[in-house]
Write a protein that holds these residues in place. Structure first.
Motif, mmCIF file in Angstrom:
data_model
loop_
_atom_site.group_PDB
_atom_site.id
_atom_site.type_symbol
_atom_site.label_atom_id
_atom_site.label_comp_id
_atom_site.label_asym_id
_atom_site.label_seq_id
_atom_site.Cartn_x
_atom_site.Cartn_y
_atom_site.Cartn_z
ATOM 1 N N MET A 21 0.816 -1.211 0.000
ATOM 2 C CA MET A 21 0.000 0.000 0.000
ATOM 3 C C MET A 21 0.854 1.267 0.000
ATOM 4 S SD MET A 21 -3.091 -0.974 -0.420
ATOM 5 C CE MET A 21 -2.334 -2.242 -1.450
ATOM 6 N N LEU A 24 1.751 1.778 -3.565
ATOM 7 C CA LEU A 24 0.560 2.199 -4.316
ATOM 8 C C LEU A 24 0.255 3.666 -4.031
ATOM 9 C CD1 LEU A 24 -1.674 1.204 -6.239
ATOM 10 C CD2 LEU A 24 -3.025 0.634 -4.201
ATOM 11 N N THR A 25 0.354 4.055 -2.775
ATOM 12 C CA THR A 25 0.143 5.464 -2.400
ATOM 13 C C THR A 25 1.150 6.352 -3.121
ATOM 14 O OG1 THR A 25 -0.762 4.852 -0.243
ATOM 15 C CG2 THR A 25 0.099 7.096 -0.463
ATOM 16 N N ARG A 37 -5.111 8.031 0.281
ATOM 17 C CA ARG A 37 -5.119 7.125 1.426
ATOM 18 C C ARG A 37 -5.711 5.791 1.002
ATOM 19 N NH1 ARG A 37 -8.404 11.480 1.024
ATOM 20 N NH2 ARG A 37 -10.370 11.472 2.107
ATOM 21 N N THR A 38 -5.261 4.731 1.652
ATOM 22 C CA THR A 38 -5.712 3.390 1.295
ATOM 23 C C THR A 38 -6.437 2.763 2.483
ATOM 24 O OG1 THR A 38 -3.643 2.351 1.983
ATOM 25 C CG2 THR A 38 -3.805 3.050 -0.332
ATOM 26 N N TYR A 39 -7.260 1.773 2.154
ATOM 27 C CA TYR A 39 -7.921 0.997 3.202
ATOM 28 C C TYR A 39 -7.681 -0.482 2.925
ATOM 29 C CZ TYR A 39 -11.319 -1.176 6.209
ATOM 30 O OH TYR A 39 -11.893 -1.982 7.152
ATOM 31 N N GLN A 41 -5.457 -4.082 2.432
ATOM 32 C CA GLN A 41 -4.538 -4.467 1.364
ATOM 33 C C GLN A 41 -5.210 -4.856 0.050
ATOM 34 O OE1 GLN A 41 -1.022 -4.468 1.783
ATOM 35 N NE2 GLN A 41 -1.549 -3.418 3.656
ATOM 36 N N GLY A 43 -6.817 -3.165 -2.240
ATOM 37 C CA GLY A 43 -6.886 -2.236 -3.359
ATOM 38 C C GLY A 43 -8.032 -1.252 -3.304
ATOM 39 N N ASN A 44 -8.155 -0.548 -2.197
ATOM 40 C CA ASN A 44 -9.148 0.516 -2.043
ATOM 41 C C ASN A 44 -8.375 1.803 -1.819
ATOM 42 O OD1 ASN A 44 -11.512 -1.414 -1.693
ATOM 43 N ND2 ASN A 44 -10.211 -2.038 0.002
ATOM 44 N N VAL A 45 -8.450 2.709 -2.790
ATOM 45 C CA VAL A 45 -7.669 3.938 -2.704
ATOM 46 C C VAL A 45 -8.605 5.133 -2.827
ATOM 47 C CG1 VAL A 45 -5.730 5.254 -3.640
ATOM 48 C CG2 VAL A 45 -5.749 2.754 -3.865
ATOM 49 N N VAL A 174 -14.621 2.343 3.566
ATOM 50 C CA VAL A 174 -14.010 3.151 2.508
ATOM 51 C C VAL A 174 -14.786 4.465 2.343
ATOM 52 C CG1 VAL A 174 -13.560 3.275 0.018
ATOM 53 C CG2 VAL A 174 -12.954 1.215 1.288
#
Length: 181
Positions: A21, A24-25, A37-39, A41, A43-45, A174
């Motif tokens: 993450m 990814l960020t 920001r992510t939630y 692992q 894949g919610n961004v 999310v």
């Protein structure tokens, strides 16, 4: 600035398509998106962008994932307003909070054609129930997703579009993250 949610399909599942993450960020920030920001692992961004085309955002992010991590990942984009409408439009409201553990929403890349929706009819009202509303497929499982005969139904092929699923709890977390200023 517009608040968006990128829902990535199939990352960090079963040891495949691993993306940390933090990386990814950093990739989203390199694309000049704000408040990234992510939630969890999967894949919610949540991010902000001045871009108004969700399809352009999805293509840009998917292409950058390919370039950065070396594999293809379908990306579904929803604005915060669209995500709120998905939550409000739940066709399977439950009286018991515990029951929401069996409610999933699949986010579709495109709205399915009428012919594709007809193929879905046999699955709508069995023990497990599904409904497509716009670009979302809601599924409520009588027992659990893994014990359901629907678990093996390739809804993406049936509907003719890529999709990625989230459970109700994740979806609401999310949305809460996206609402934070």
């Amino acid at each position: 600035m517009n608040t968006y949610i990128a829902l990535l399909r199939g990352i960090n599942v079963g040891g495949n398509k691993i993306i940390k993450m933090q990386a990814l960020t950093a990739m989203f920030e390199a694309l000049k998106y704000g408040k990234v920001r992510t939630y969890i692992q999967s894949g919610n961004v949540v991010f902000e962008s001045e871009e108004t085309s969700a399809s352009l955002l999805a293509r840009t992010i998917s292409q950058r994932i390919q370039e950065t991590f070396g594999f293809e990942v379908p990306v579904m984009i929803r604005s915060l307003e669209e995500l709120e409408a998905v939550i409000a439009g739940n066709p399977f409201p439950q009286s018991e909070q515990e029951a929401y553990k069996r409610l999933y929403v699949s986010f579709l890349a495109a709205e399915p054609a009428a012919e594709a929706l007809e193929k879905l009819r046999p699955y709508e009202d069995g023990t497990d129930k599904v409904r497509v509303i716009g670009r979302e497929l809601y599924a409520f499982y009588e027992v659990s997703v893994s014990e359901s005969p629907l678990f093996k139904v390739p809804f993406d092929k049936l509907l003719g579009t890529a999709l990625t699923a989230r459970n109700w709890n994740t979806l609401n977390k999310v949305a809460a993250l996206a609402r934070k200023p």
